[in-house]
Design a protein around this motif. Structure first.
Motif, PDB file in Angstrom:
ATOM      1  N   THR A   1      23.549   5.073 -13.997  1.00 15.99           N
ATOM      2  CA  THR A   1      23.995   6.168 -15.030  1.00 15.99           C
ATOM      3  C   THR A   1      24.718   5.585 -15.939  1.00 15.99           C
ATOM      4  OG1 THR A   1      25.224   8.264 -15.305  1.00 15.99           O
ATOM      5  CG2 THR A   1      26.167   6.694 -13.587  1.00 15.99           C
ATOM      6  N   TYR A   2      24.726   6.083 -17.142  1.00 16.39           N
ATOM      7  CA  TYR A   2      25.483   5.791 -18.380  1.00 16.39           C
ATOM      8  C   TYR A   2      26.905   6.377 -18.268  1.00 16.39           C
ATOM      9  CZ  TYR A   2      21.151   3.713 -20.113  1.00 16.39           C
ATOM     10  OH  TYR A   2      20.012   3.366 -20.254  1.00 16.39           O
ATOM     11  N   ALA A   3      27.779   6.000 -19.121  1.00 15.41           N
ATOM     12  CA  ALA A   3      29.172   6.582 -19.417  1.00 15.41           C
ATOM     13  C   ALA A   3      28.912   7.936 -19.909  1.00 15.41           C
ATOM     14  CB  ALA A   3      30.059   5.777 -19.898  1.00 15.41           C
ATOM     15  N   ASN A   4      29.840   9.033 -19.702  1.00 13.64           N
ATOM     16  CA  ASN A   4      29.939  10.293 -20.399  1.00 13.64           C
ATOM     17  C   ASN A   4      28.665  11.101 -20.211  1.00 13.64           C
ATOM     18  OD1 ASN A   4      32.293   9.290 -21.659  1.00 13.64           O
ATOM     19  ND2 ASN A   4      30.906   8.354 -23.352  1.00 13.64           N
TER      20      ASN A   4
ATOM     21  N   ALA B   1      15.688   4.640 -23.740  1.00  7.17           N
ATOM     22  CA  ALA B   1      16.247   5.206 -22.121  1.00  7.17           C
ATOM     23  C   ALA B   1      16.519   6.826 -22.296  1.00  7.17           C
ATOM     24  CB  ALA B   1      17.473   4.589 -21.611  1.00  7.17           C
ATOM     25  N   PHE B   2      17.130   7.294 -23.495  1.00 11.04           N
ATOM     26  CA  PHE B   2      17.271   8.667 -23.682  1.00 11.04           C
ATOM     27  C   PHE B   2      16.059   9.234 -24.428  1.00 11.04           C
ATOM     28  CE2 PHE B   2      21.310   6.944 -23.268  1.00 11.04           C
ATOM     29  CZ  PHE B   2      22.117   7.783 -22.748  1.00 11.04           C
ATOM     30  N   ASP B   3      15.186   8.440 -25.139  1.00 14.39           N
ATOM     31  CA  ASP B   3      14.028   9.067 -26.003  1.00 14.39           C
ATOM     32  C   ASP B   3      14.375   9.929 -27.056  1.00 14.39           C
ATOM     33  OD1 ASP B   3      11.315   8.142 -26.288  1.00 14.39           O
ATOM     34  OD2 ASP B   3      10.824   9.064 -24.246  1.00 14.39           O
TER      35      ASP B   3
ATOM     36  N   ASP C   1      32.878  14.813 -26.564  1.00 17.05           N
ATOM     37  CA  ASP C   1      32.695  15.014 -25.114  1.00 17.05           C
ATOM     38  C   ASP C   1      31.533  15.284 -24.628  1.00 17.05           C
ATOM     39  OD1 ASP C   1      35.727  15.298 -25.034  1.00 17.05           O
ATOM     40  OD2 ASP C   1      35.450  17.357 -25.965  1.00 17.05           O
ATOM     41  N   GLY C   2      30.478  14.804 -25.493  1.00 17.07           N
ATOM     42  CA  GLY C   2      29.041  14.978 -24.819  1.00 17.07           C
ATOM     43  C   GLY C   2      28.538  13.630 -24.526  1.00 17.07           C
ATOM     44  N   ASP C   3      27.288  13.519 -24.225  1.00 15.89           N
ATOM     45  CA  ASP C   3      26.745  12.258 -23.591  1.00 15.89           C
ATOM     46  C   ASP C   3      27.066  11.005 -24.493  1.00 15.89           C
ATOM     47  OD1 ASP C   3      24.573  12.062 -25.211  1.00 15.89           O
ATOM     48  OD2 ASP C   3      23.306  13.020 -23.858  1.00 15.89           O
ATOM     49  N   MET C   4      26.441   9.801 -23.948  1.00 19.69           N
ATOM     50  CA  MET C   4      26.892   8.668 -24.815  1.00 19.69           C
ATOM     51  C   MET C   4      26.172   8.617 -26.038  1.00 19.69           C
ATOM     52  SD  MET C   4      25.220   5.059 -23.613  1.00 19.69           S
ATOM     53  CE  MET C   4      23.966   4.446 -24.443  1.00 19.69           C
TER      54      MET C   4
ATOM     55  N   VAL D   1      30.661   1.619 -25.666  1.00 23.17           N
ATOM     56  CA  VAL D   1      30.394   2.200 -24.390  1.00 23.17           C
ATOM     57  C   VAL D   1      29.823   1.319 -23.418  1.00 23.17           C
ATOM     58  CG1 VAL D   1      28.259   3.507 -25.392  1.00 23.17           C
ATOM     59  CG2 VAL D   1      29.374   4.224 -23.529  1.00 23.17           C
ATOM     60  N   SER D   2      30.356   1.387 -22.353  1.00 23.44           N
ATOM     61  CA  SER D   2      29.884   0.270 -21.369  1.00 23.44           C
ATOM     62  C   SER D   2      28.669   0.929 -20.722  1.00 23.44           C
ATOM     63  CB  SER D   2      30.665   0.231 -20.105  1.00 23.44           C
ATOM     64  OG  SER D   2      31.802  -0.425 -20.595  1.00 23.44           O
ATOM     65  N   LEU D   3      27.333  -0.150 -20.683  1.00 27.77           N
ATOM     66  CA  LEU D   3      26.165   0.168 -19.929  1.00 27.77           C
ATOM     67  C   LEU D   3      26.243   0.153 -18.690  1.00 27.77           C
ATOM     68  CD1 LEU D   3      23.904  -1.142 -23.126  1.00 27.77           C
ATOM     69  CD2 LEU D   3      24.530   1.156 -22.695  1.00 27.77           C
ATOM     70  N   PRO D   4      25.288   0.361 -17.860  1.00 27.81           N
ATOM     71  CA  PRO D   4      25.340   0.395 -16.550  1.00 27.81           C
ATOM     72  C   PRO D   4      25.823  -1.052 -15.876  1.00 27.81           C
ATOM     73  CG  PRO D   4      23.854   1.807 -16.849  1.00 27.81           C
ATOM     74  CD  PRO D   4      24.157   1.269 -18.356  1.00 27.81           C
ATOM     75  N   VAL D   5      24.936  -2.123 -16.468  1.00 31.99           N
ATOM     76  CA  VAL D   5      24.938  -3.080 -15.855  1.00 31.99           C
ATOM     77  C   VAL D   5      25.218  -4.486 -16.602  1.00 31.99           C
ATOM     78  CG1 VAL D   5      23.832  -5.028 -14.424  1.00 31.99           C
ATOM     79  CG2 VAL D   5      23.194  -2.686 -14.112  1.00 31.99           C
ATOM     80  N   ASP D   6      26.859  -4.771 -16.854  1.00 32.91           N
ATOM     81  CA  ASP D   6      27.407  -6.139 -17.280  1.00 32.91           C
ATOM     82  C   ASP D   6      26.910  -6.020 -18.840  1.00 32.91           C
ATOM     83  OD1 ASP D   6      28.813  -8.405 -17.452  1.00 32.91           O
ATOM     84  OD2 ASP D   6      26.821  -9.615 -16.834  1.00 32.91           O
TER      85      ASP D   6
ATOM     86  N   GLU E   1      25.509  11.336 -28.016  1.00 31.63           N
ATOM     87  CA  GLU E   1      26.291  12.324 -28.791  1.00 31.63           C
ATOM     88  C   GLU E   1      27.770  11.728 -29.264  1.00 31.63           C
ATOM     89  OE1 GLU E   1      25.070  16.720 -27.378  1.00 31.63           O
ATOM     90  OE2 GLU E   1      26.101  15.414 -25.997  1.00 31.63           O
ATOM     91  N   TYR E   2      28.451  10.938 -28.323  1.00 30.24           N
ATOM     92  CA  TYR E   2      29.689  10.432 -28.304  1.00 30.24           C
ATOM     93  C   TYR E   2      29.621   9.220 -29.514  1.00 30.24           C
ATOM     94  CZ  TYR E   2      33.381   7.139 -26.641  1.00 30.24           C
ATOM     95  OH  TYR E   2      34.484   6.423 -26.537  1.00 30.24           O
TER      96      TYR E   2
ATOM     97  N   ALA F   1      29.867   3.781 -16.360  1.00 28.86           N
ATOM     98  CA  ALA F   1      28.721   3.415 -15.996  1.00 28.86           C
ATOM     99  C   ALA F   1      28.498   3.112 -14.980  1.00 28.86           C
ATOM    100  CB  ALA F   1      27.980   2.919 -17.256  1.00 28.86           C
ATOM    101  N   GLY F   2      27.346   3.002 -14.101  1.00 23.55           N
ATOM    102  CA  GLY F   2      27.142   2.008 -12.978  1.00 23.55           C
ATOM    103  C   GLY F   2      25.761   2.722 -12.208  1.00 23.55           C
TER     104      GLY F   2
ATOM    105  N   PRO G   1      28.070  -2.482 -10.370  1.00 17.46           N
ATOM    106  CA  PRO G   1      26.880  -2.948  -9.805  1.00 17.46           C
ATOM    107  C   PRO G   1      26.671  -4.401  -9.487  1.00 17.46           C
ATOM    108  CG  PRO G   1      26.996  -2.853 -12.333  1.00 17.46           C
ATOM    109  CD  PRO G   1      28.178  -2.075 -11.776  1.00 17.46           C
TER     110      PRO G   1
ATOM    111  N   ARG H   1      31.000  15.048 -15.709  1.00 16.79           N
ATOM    112  CA  ARG H   1      30.477  13.964 -16.622  1.00 16.79           C
ATOM    113  C   ARG H   1      31.232  12.739 -15.662  1.00 16.79           C
ATOM    114  NH1 ARG H   1      28.149  14.741 -21.316  1.00 16.79           N
ATOM    115  NH2 ARG H   1      27.783  16.972 -21.982  1.00 16.79           N
TER     116      ARG H   1
END
Ligand code: ZN
Lengths: 347, 310
Positions: free
Chosen positions: B296-299, A91-93, A105-108, A8-13, A110-111, B245-246, B270, B241
């Motif tokens: 935000t993260y993906a999904n 980050a999600f704690d 289909d859940g968040d990162m 899964v891609s994280l927000p920054v690079d 759960e996915y 991410a970005g 970003p 959803r």
């Protein structure tokens, strides 16, 4: 072969990837092989399994011809946690071991959990290696939900651990990795050993011996293995006595881990370094063996400082094991020396 | 008003850990109001502080009806607030996952037990709490579907929405769930914010609590009745959803009405600045929850929408 099982891609690079190492027999697979999965790092601050993963691969590669099944090694289910010394998912704690079976289909989080389950599901045995937490040191043990006792205890006995703890069912535990797999017919053993943030090589080697023994019994390994030690088995909640700190302070132990204690023995003290006084002297409330001891010194009122397994349970296991040993000895004449070494746990 | 220490633990180097309660009125244990359990729930403390302030005046004016005792606990966890950490300082456990607690257990189990023992017999229990994901909510009352929940009663708050939550395994250790099991009418009240003060939704929450208590004949308080609450099952909510991410650029806010196809947010690359994804409303709906972090993260469910009745 190293394979990415979830990505899964994280927000920054940055891309988060969960990887596994699959080892197959030198001659390839027919599709009929058994599969064992060794999983660790669901809690990012528990590192004992890191050495076990490495050592499994090293030993297999050294005697590749003895491999007759599939070994999947998953050393880092929570890579962000391991990298940042975080138990949960940063980050999600969130505690990753409360997210299973996950949701595609859940968040990162759960996915990822869903893809982990998808990949591990169908293994003939799964070992989920934990390392207690940063506060407590544990003797190598397997914890089994009472719902799966009859099925899992016989498998656990092959893994060379010192202790099998059958515990009560709880709805909260239904979202663990092990429960999710066990309830889907994939036998999964939870190993707890050592302490968080550290590697106890002795325990790692002990478990590796056990896993090779299990693999041999499963038909995954045809190399020589050592007879596993006979674990103490506890199935009754009353077998275990919890020692909680009565005062907030600094815990200084007076005994060693895995020591046989008599009622009244001085286990340790909670001291106050400011006043220079003992706030509480902790004495053993029963005869028993100390299978959990606090490693992290600072305690608050209520903090667990140790767990004792009552002497009767230890004795009962020893009597049963002596009987088994006697029967076994009469049957097995060869390799007696190896076997006795195994009994003493000296590898 | 009587201030009292509900639960206390001595610490080695910090001041004692104290859970402080404020009692109003005398008689049967009618209403218990609880603020934060986690260190970032500052709005929740603020709301309780304002409620304490209001009750103090109502009591002085003789407007708390006879035979009713009200207990307000603004914080079950001042230790975490003071070090700006969400969960328990030493072992990172969540007090709101420790109920009903255990007196002989670990620290947070003892805190939960010590508090719960004091609050479990109240007829009504109200907890100001927060969601595990960062974001803003339309103010609402949330109830767990335990079989004990009383939706008609919840309507007396006059909040815009009543959300019925389908319980999951880990819910069984929350205060709300255990209150219901002990036959307290339990409500979780969500205002818009958590780690910042949002006065408008705080005021709405205070008015809602007082309106409820007036309708139940516990205090004498007159204001408008608020909203006719819409009851929504959490499974019927529409989650929007992210695929990517970005950087998150929200376009709409909580409470906004949106039409099908309307852009809700952009996800920005970003480093390169272009839009990588535009999220759109899948139905004519009202924005119930909106993500409010800059990334935000993906999904990730960055919006939750309630479909508008056709
Ligand atoms: Zn663990």
């Amino acid at each position: 072969m190293i394979k990415t099982i979830a990505s899964v891609s994280l927000p920054v690079d940055e891309v988060l990837e969960i990887k596994k190492h699959r080892i197959i027999p030198a001659g390839g697979v027919t599709g009929k092989e058994k599969r064992i999965s060794v999983v660790t790092g669901i809690h990012g601050d528990e590192l004992e399994g890191q050495y076990v993963c490495y050592e499994m691969i090293r030993r297999i590669n050294e005697q590749k011809d003895n491999l007759t099944g599939i070994v999947d090694i998953y050393p880092a289910m929570n890579p962000l946690g391991i990298d940042s010394i975080t138990r949960g998912i940063p980050a999600f704690d969130l505690d990753m071991n409360r997210l299973f079976p996950g949701n595609k289909d859940g968040d990162m989080t759960e996915y990822m959990a869903a893809y982990i389950i998808k990949d591990v599901l169908g293994s003939d045995a799964v070992i989920d290696i934990h390392a207690s937490n940063i506060y407590l040191t544990e003797i190598p043990q397997i914890r089994i939900n009472e719902l799966h006792r009859d099925w899992l205890v016989p498998i656990a006995k092959k893994t060379n651990v010192d202790f099998i703890w059958v515990h009560g069912a709880s709805t909260v535990l239904e979202s663990t990795f092990a429960y999710s797999l066990n309830s889907r017919n994939t036998p999964t053993l939870v190993v707890e050993m050592g302490v968080g943030m550290r590697i106890t090589k002795k325990y790692g080697d002990q478990l590796v011996e056990g896993l090779f023994n299990l693999m041999r019994e499963m038909g995954i390994w045809k190399g020589k293995t050592k007879e596993p030690r006979k674990p103490i088995i506890s199935e009754n909640p009353d077998d275990v006595t919890y020692l909680n700190a009565a005062k907030s302070g600094v815990f200084v132990p007076n005994v060693k881990h895995w020591e046989r204690l008599k009622k009244g023995d001085h286990i340790g003290s909670i001291i106050d370094p400011l006043k220079g006084v003992v706030l509480d002297k902790i004495v053993s409330p029963v005869d028993g063996i100390l299978f959990t001891i606090r490693d992290y010194p600072i305690v608050s009122e209520g903090s667990l400082v140790g767990r004792l397994l009552r002497e009767e349970v230890v004795r009962a296991s020893e009597i049963v094991n002596e009987q088994i040993s006697k029967n076994d000895r009469e049957q097995v004449n060869e390799n007696t020396r190896d076997y006795m070494d195994g009994q003493k746990g000296e590898f | 008003m009587r201030k009292k220490v509900i639960y206390e633990i001595k610490s080695l180097y910090r001041d004692n850990f104290r859970v402080t309660g404020y009692e109003f009125g005398e008689g049967e244990e009618s209403v218990c109001i609880v603020g934060n359990t986690r260190g970032n729930e500052i709005q929740q403390i603020y709301v309780c502080s304002q409620i304490v302030n209001r009750f103090k005046r109502l009591e002085e004016e003789g407007k708390i009806r006879e035979g009713h005792k009200i207990l307000v606990i603004p914080s079950i966890n001042p230790y975490s607030v003071n070090i700006q950490k969400r969960f328990w300082p030493t072992d990172n456990t969540d007090i709101n996952r420790m109920f009903p607690g255990y007196h002989l257990g670990e620290t947070t189990q003892r805190i939960a037990a010590g508090v719960f023992e004091n609050i479990k017999n109240y007829k009504y229990g109200m907890q100001f709490t927060s969601f595990y994901m960062p974001g803003k909510f339309t103010p609402h009352v949330r109830m767990m579907k335990t079989g004990f929940e009383d939706v008609e009663l919840a309507k007396k708050f006059g909040m815009p929405y009543i959300i019925l939550r389908n319980t999951r395994p880990y819910d069984t250790t929350t205060l709300n769930y255990n209150w219901q099991i002990w036959e307290t009418n339990a409500f979780s009240i969500y205002t818009t914010a958590t780690n910042v003060i949002d006065k408008a939704s705080a005021n709405m929450a205070i008015r809602s609590v007082l309106t409820f208590l007036n309708k139940e004949d516990i205090v004498d308080y007159h204001s408008h009745d608020g909203y006719i609450s819409e009851v929504v099952d959490d499974r019927d909510m529409i989650s929007v959803r992210t695929k990517k991410a970005g950087i998150f650029e929200g376009i709409v806010n909580v409470g906004d009405e949106v039409i099908k196809g309307q852009p809700l947010a952009n996800i920005i690359a970003p480093y390169e600045g272009h839009i990588v994804e535009t999220l759109e409303a899948p139905e004519d709906s009202i924005v119930f929850f909106a993500h409010d972090e800059p990334i935000t993260y993906a999904n990730t469910a960055v919006y939750k929408l309630i479909q508008r009745e056709k």
